[in-house]
Design a protein around this motif. Structure first.
Motif, short mmCIF file in Angstrom:
data_model
loop_
_atom_site.label_atom_id
_atom_site.label_comp_id
_atom_site.label_asym_id
_atom_site.label_seq_id
_atom_site.Cartn_x
_atom_site.Cartn_y
_atom_site.Cartn_z
N SER A 1 0.85 -1.19 0.00
CA SER A 1 0.00 0.00 0.00
C SER A 1 0.88 1.24 0.00
CB SER A 1 -0.92 0.00 1.22
OG SER A 1 -0.15 0.07 2.41
N TRP A 2 0.34 2.32 -0.47
CA TRP A 2 1.07 3.58 -0.54
C TRP A 2 0.92 4.30 0.80
CZ3 TRP A 2 4.54 4.59 -4.04
CH2 TRP A 2 4.46 3.98 -5.29
N THR A 3 1.85 4.07 1.69
CA THR A 3 1.86 4.77 2.97
C THR A 3 2.38 6.18 2.76
OG1 THR A 3 4.10 4.07 3.52
CG2 THR A 3 2.30 2.60 4.20
N ASP A 4 2.17 7.02 3.76
CA ASP A 4 2.67 8.40 3.67
C ASP A 4 4.19 8.44 3.49
OD1 ASP A 4 0.11 9.38 3.92
OD2 ASP A 4 0.27 9.78 6.07
N GLU B 1 6.24 9.98 0.27
CA GLU B 1 7.27 11.01 0.44
C GLU B 1 8.58 10.61 -0.25
OE1 GLU B 1 6.93 14.13 1.50
OE2 GLU B 1 4.80 13.59 1.63
N ILE B 2 8.95 9.33 -0.13
CA ILE B 2 10.15 8.84 -0.81
C ILE B 2 9.97 8.97 -2.32
CG2 ILE B 2 11.53 6.78 -1.30
CD1 ILE B 2 10.90 5.89 1.62
N LEU B 3 8.79 8.59 -2.80
CA LEU B 3 8.48 8.70 -4.23
C LEU B 3 8.62 10.15 -4.69
CD1 LEU B 3 7.17 7.82 -6.97
CD2 LEU B 3 4.99 8.20 -5.87
N LYS B 4 8.02 11.08 -3.96
CA LYS B 4 8.07 12.49 -4.34
C LYS B 4 9.51 13.01 -4.35
CE LYS B 4 3.55 13.95 -2.58
NZ LYS B 4 2.89 14.81 -1.57
N LYS B 5 10.28 12.64 -3.33
CA LYS B 5 11.67 13.09 -3.23
C LYS B 5 12.49 12.57 -4.40
CE LYS B 5 15.72 12.69 -0.21
NZ LYS B 5 16.54 11.79 -1.00
N MET B 6 12.39 11.26 -4.66
CA MET B 6 13.19 10.66 -5.73
C MET B 6 12.75 11.17 -7.10
SD MET B 6 13.71 6.76 -4.37
CE MET B 6 14.89 6.33 -5.65
N TRP B 7 11.46 11.35 -7.29
CA TRP B 7 10.95 11.86 -8.57
C TRP B 7 11.46 13.28 -8.81
CZ3 TRP B 7 8.88 9.49 -12.59
CH2 TRP B 7 8.27 10.26 -13.59
N ALA C 1 11.00 2.27 -8.05
CA ALA C 1 10.37 0.99 -7.73
C ALA C 1 11.35 0.06 -7.03
CB ALA C 1 9.84 0.33 -9.01
N LYS C 2 12.59 0.05 -7.49
CA LYS C 2 13.61 -0.81 -6.88
C LYS C 2 13.88 -0.36 -5.44
CE LYS C 2 17.06 -2.23 -9.37
NZ LYS C 2 18.33 -2.33 -10.13
N GLU C 3 13.95 0.94 -5.23
CA GLU C 3 14.21 1.48 -3.89
C GLU C 3 13.06 1.18 -2.94
OE1 GLU C 3 15.96 3.50 -0.73
OE2 GLU C 3 16.88 2.97 -2.64
N LEU C 4 11.84 1.34 -3.41
CA LEU C 4 10.67 1.11 -2.55
C LEU C 4 10.46 -0.38 -2.29
CD1 LEU C 4 8.13 3.65 -4.06
CD2 LEU C 4 9.32 3.83 -1.88
N GLY C 5 10.70 -1.20 -3.29
CA GLY C 5 10.48 -2.64 -3.17
C GLY C 5 9.00 -2.97 -3.12
N GLY C 6 8.64 -4.10 -3.68
CA GLY C 6 7.24 -4.55 -3.66
C GLY C 6 6.31 -3.74 -4.54
N VAL C 7 6.88 -2.98 -5.45
CA VAL C 7 6.07 -2.16 -6.35
C VAL C 7 6.72 -2.19 -7.73
CG1 VAL C 7 7.26 -0.02 -5.74
CG2 VAL C 7 4.95 0.09 -6.57
N LYS D 1 1.12 6.20 -9.76
CA LYS D 1 1.05 7.04 -8.56
C LYS D 1 1.53 8.46 -8.86
CE LYS D 1 0.03 7.48 -4.22
NZ LYS D 1 -1.35 7.38 -3.78
N VAL D 2 2.60 8.57 -9.64
CA VAL D 2 3.11 9.89 -10.04
C VAL D 2 2.02 10.66 -10.78
CG1 VAL D 2 4.69 11.03 -11.66
CG2 VAL D 2 5.55 9.30 -10.08
#
Length: 81
Positions: free
Chosen positions: A2-5, A9-15, A25-31, A39-40
């Motif tokens: 699930s997309w936790t807060d 935040e990690i997604l937004k920062k990396m993007w 996806a590799k950094e987050l794992g499981g996605v 999500k972006v």
């Protein structure tokens, strides 16, 4: 997954840093990469900042502008016989 807060935040920062969807996806794992892209899009992050993405060379710099050719001279009138 699930997309936790925290994950968002990690997604937004990396993007924002210009990381690719695959790297995120590799950094987050499981996605998957596609899940990151989705999500972006839903977050409205599709447009990256100018500093994050490499600047493309303008077309004018790559190819010099062609000079205008002089107008052709009119054909000489045929002489009557």
């Amino acid at each position: 997954m699930s997309w936790t807060d925290d994950r968002v935040e990690i997604l937004k920062k990396m993007w924002g840093e210009g990381q690719s969807a695959s790297q995120i996806a590799k950094e987050l794992g499981g996605v998957t990469r596609n899940a990151v892209i989705g999500k972006v899009h839903r977050l409205g992050l599709s447009n990256r900042t100018a500093t994050a993405a490499p600047a493309a060379a303008p077309a004018a710099a790559a190819k010099p502008e062609a000079k205008a050719k002089p107008a052709a001279k009119p054909a000489a009138a045929a002489k009557p016989k």
